[in-house]
Design a protein around this motif. Sequence first.
Motif, short mmCIF file in Angstrom:
data_model
loop_
_atom_site.label_atom_id
_atom_site.label_comp_id
_atom_site.label_asym_id
_atom_site.label_seq_id
_atom_site.Cartn_x
_atom_site.Cartn_y
_atom_site.Cartn_z
N ALA A 174 0.83 -1.21 0.00
CA ALA A 174 0.00 0.00 0.00
C ALA A 174 0.87 1.26 0.00
O ALA A 174 0.59 2.22 -0.73
CB ALA A 174 -0.93 -0.01 1.20
N SER A 175 1.94 1.25 0.79
CA SER A 175 2.81 2.43 0.85
C SER A 175 3.60 2.62 -0.44
O SER A 175 3.81 3.75 -0.88
CB SER A 175 3.76 2.30 2.04
N GLU A 194 2.58 1.76 -3.42
CA GLU A 194 1.60 2.27 -4.39
C GLU A 194 1.30 3.75 -4.13
O GLU A 194 1.14 4.53 -5.08
CB GLU A 194 0.33 1.44 -4.35
N ASP A 195 1.23 4.14 -2.85
CA ASP A 195 1.04 5.55 -2.53
C ASP A 195 2.18 6.39 -3.09
O ASP A 195 1.96 7.43 -3.70
CB ASP A 195 0.95 5.76 -1.01
N SER A 200 2.32 6.94 -6.89
CA SER A 200 1.20 7.68 -7.47
C SER A 200 1.46 9.18 -7.55
O SER A 200 0.58 9.95 -7.93
CB SER A 200 -0.08 7.43 -6.66
N THR A 201 2.67 9.62 -7.20
CA THR A 201 2.98 11.04 -7.21
C THR A 201 3.62 11.45 -8.52
O THR A 201 4.52 10.78 -9.02
CB THR A 201 3.92 11.41 -6.04
N VAL A 261 6.07 10.60 0.34
CA VAL A 261 4.72 10.04 0.47
C VAL A 261 4.78 8.61 0.99
O VAL A 261 4.00 8.22 1.86
CB VAL A 261 3.97 10.12 -0.88
N ALA A 262 5.72 7.81 0.49
CA ALA A 262 5.85 6.43 0.94
C ALA A 262 6.25 6.39 2.42
O ALA A 262 5.70 5.59 3.19
CB ALA A 262 6.87 5.68 0.09
N SER A 316 3.25 7.33 4.51
CA SER A 316 2.29 6.21 4.52
C SER A 316 2.72 5.12 5.49
O SER A 316 1.91 4.56 6.23
CB SER A 316 2.14 5.65 3.11
#
Length: 132
Positions: free
Chosen positions: A46-47, A49-50, A53-54, A78-79, A82
């Motif tokens: 999940a992290s 993918e977060d 996505s930037t 972002v990772a 997260s």
Amino acid sequence: LAGGRGQILVLGALVMTSLLVPLAMFVIDPSLVESGYAQLGETLQASAEDGASTIDEGAYRNSNGQVVILDPVQAKDVADRSMRTSGVPGLSWSVEVLGPRVTITGHLNVQLLALGTATLSESRSASFAYGK
């Protein structure tokens, strides 16, 4: 004969304890490890993918929307955010951004019932993808 009543109950309790406690440890410890791996893998994925996505907003705006690429600095931030937000106890990690790929390597300490602590390690990646 009357003084020996109930002795089998004590003997039975001792035998059951000596058999069931090790059996319980044998069943519970692998379950703790398996659930730890599942939690670690889901959190890392999940992290990643977060982070993946930037987009690089400067490049996107300067090209009038023609260039869509991953912003590596923002992806790492972002990772990391997260992973911190996940709040998983005993978790440490590192984030690596190479081109369009965000890879997070994590280590999770799991407290076992009988054998102390196990350290689980896993890596997950996600790639930035853009399509029309």
